[in-house]
Design a protein around this motif. Structure first.
Motif, short mmCIF file in Angstrom:
data_model
loop_
_atom_site.label_atom_id
_atom_site.label_comp_id
_atom_site.label_asym_id
_atom_site.label_seq_id
_atom_site.Cartn_x
_atom_site.Cartn_y
_atom_site.Cartn_z
N GLN A 3 45.12 19.69 50.25
CA GLN A 3 44.99 21.14 50.20
C GLN A 3 46.31 21.75 49.71
O GLN A 3 47.37 21.39 50.21
CB GLN A 3 44.66 21.66 51.61
N GLU A 57 47.65 34.23 41.54
CA GLU A 57 46.24 34.00 41.19
C GLU A 57 46.13 32.99 40.05
O GLU A 57 45.30 32.07 40.11
CB GLU A 57 45.58 35.32 40.80
N TYR A 60 47.59 29.37 41.28
CA TYR A 60 46.83 28.68 42.33
C TYR A 60 45.32 28.74 42.13
O TYR A 60 44.57 28.16 42.90
CB TYR A 60 47.21 29.24 43.70
N GLY A 61 44.86 29.47 41.11
CA GLY A 61 43.44 29.54 40.82
C GLY A 61 42.63 30.23 41.91
O GLY A 61 41.53 29.81 42.22
N ILE A 62 43.21 31.30 42.47
CA ILE A 62 42.52 32.06 43.53
C ILE A 62 42.42 33.52 43.12
O ILE A 62 43.09 33.96 42.18
CB ILE A 62 43.25 31.95 44.89
N ASP A 63 41.57 34.25 43.81
CA ASP A 63 41.46 35.69 43.62
C ASP A 63 41.92 36.37 44.90
O ASP A 63 41.31 36.16 45.96
CB ASP A 63 40.02 36.11 43.32
N LEU A 64 42.98 37.15 44.81
CA LEU A 64 43.48 37.87 45.98
C LEU A 64 42.86 39.26 46.02
O LEU A 64 42.80 39.95 45.00
CB LEU A 64 45.00 37.99 45.92
N VAL A 82 47.95 34.69 51.33
CA VAL A 82 47.73 33.70 50.27
C VAL A 82 47.18 32.40 50.88
O VAL A 82 46.22 31.81 50.37
CB VAL A 82 49.01 33.43 49.47
N HIS A 85 43.57 32.48 51.52
CA HIS A 85 42.75 32.35 50.30
C HIS A 85 42.74 30.91 49.79
O HIS A 85 41.82 30.51 49.08
CB HIS A 85 43.25 33.29 49.21
N LEU A 86 43.76 30.15 50.11
CA LEU A 86 43.81 28.75 49.68
C LEU A 86 42.89 27.87 50.50
O LEU A 86 42.47 26.82 50.04
CB LEU A 86 45.24 28.21 49.77
N ALA A 88 39.61 27.15 51.47
CA ALA A 88 38.24 27.48 51.06
C ALA A 88 37.28 26.47 51.70
O ALA A 88 37.59 25.29 51.77
CB ALA A 88 38.11 27.43 49.55
#
Length: 91
Positions: A3, A57, A60-64, A82, A85-86, A88
């Motif tokens: 992770q 974003e 890390y390839g996430i949407d905040l 953050v 959001h990591l 998942a």
């Protein structure tokens, strides 16, 4: 696969890459001394945090959520948001 994590050093690096070091302090010094200090008190405004969120974003390839910027007023809160959001759920 492990992770991904998001640490104070990650936040510091991304803030400096996107916004540079503010006059009068910033994130220098011991993390424990800075983690609960308001971003505005260490020289970062909402534009710097928006740029930082955008970079996070992408990296890390996430949407905040937009609320992250408004609610996370300290480095500790921002790192926590953050990190949330990591984490998942497995698909």
């Amino acid at each position: 696969m492990s992770q991904p994590t998001f640490t104070f050093d990650d936040l510091k690096r991304i803030l400096l890459e996107g916004s540079g070091a503010p006059e009068g302090g910033g994130l220098d010094g011991d993390a424990q001394d800075v983690l609960d200090t308001e971003f505005s008190d260490i020289g970062y405004d909402s534009l710097a945090l928006l740029e930082t969120a955008s970079r996070i974003e992408r990296e890390y390839g996430i949407d905040l959520d937009e609320s992250v910027i408004g609610d996370a007023t300290t480095p500790r809160a921002f790192i926590g948001a953050v990190a949330d959001h990591l984490v998942a759920p497995a698909a």
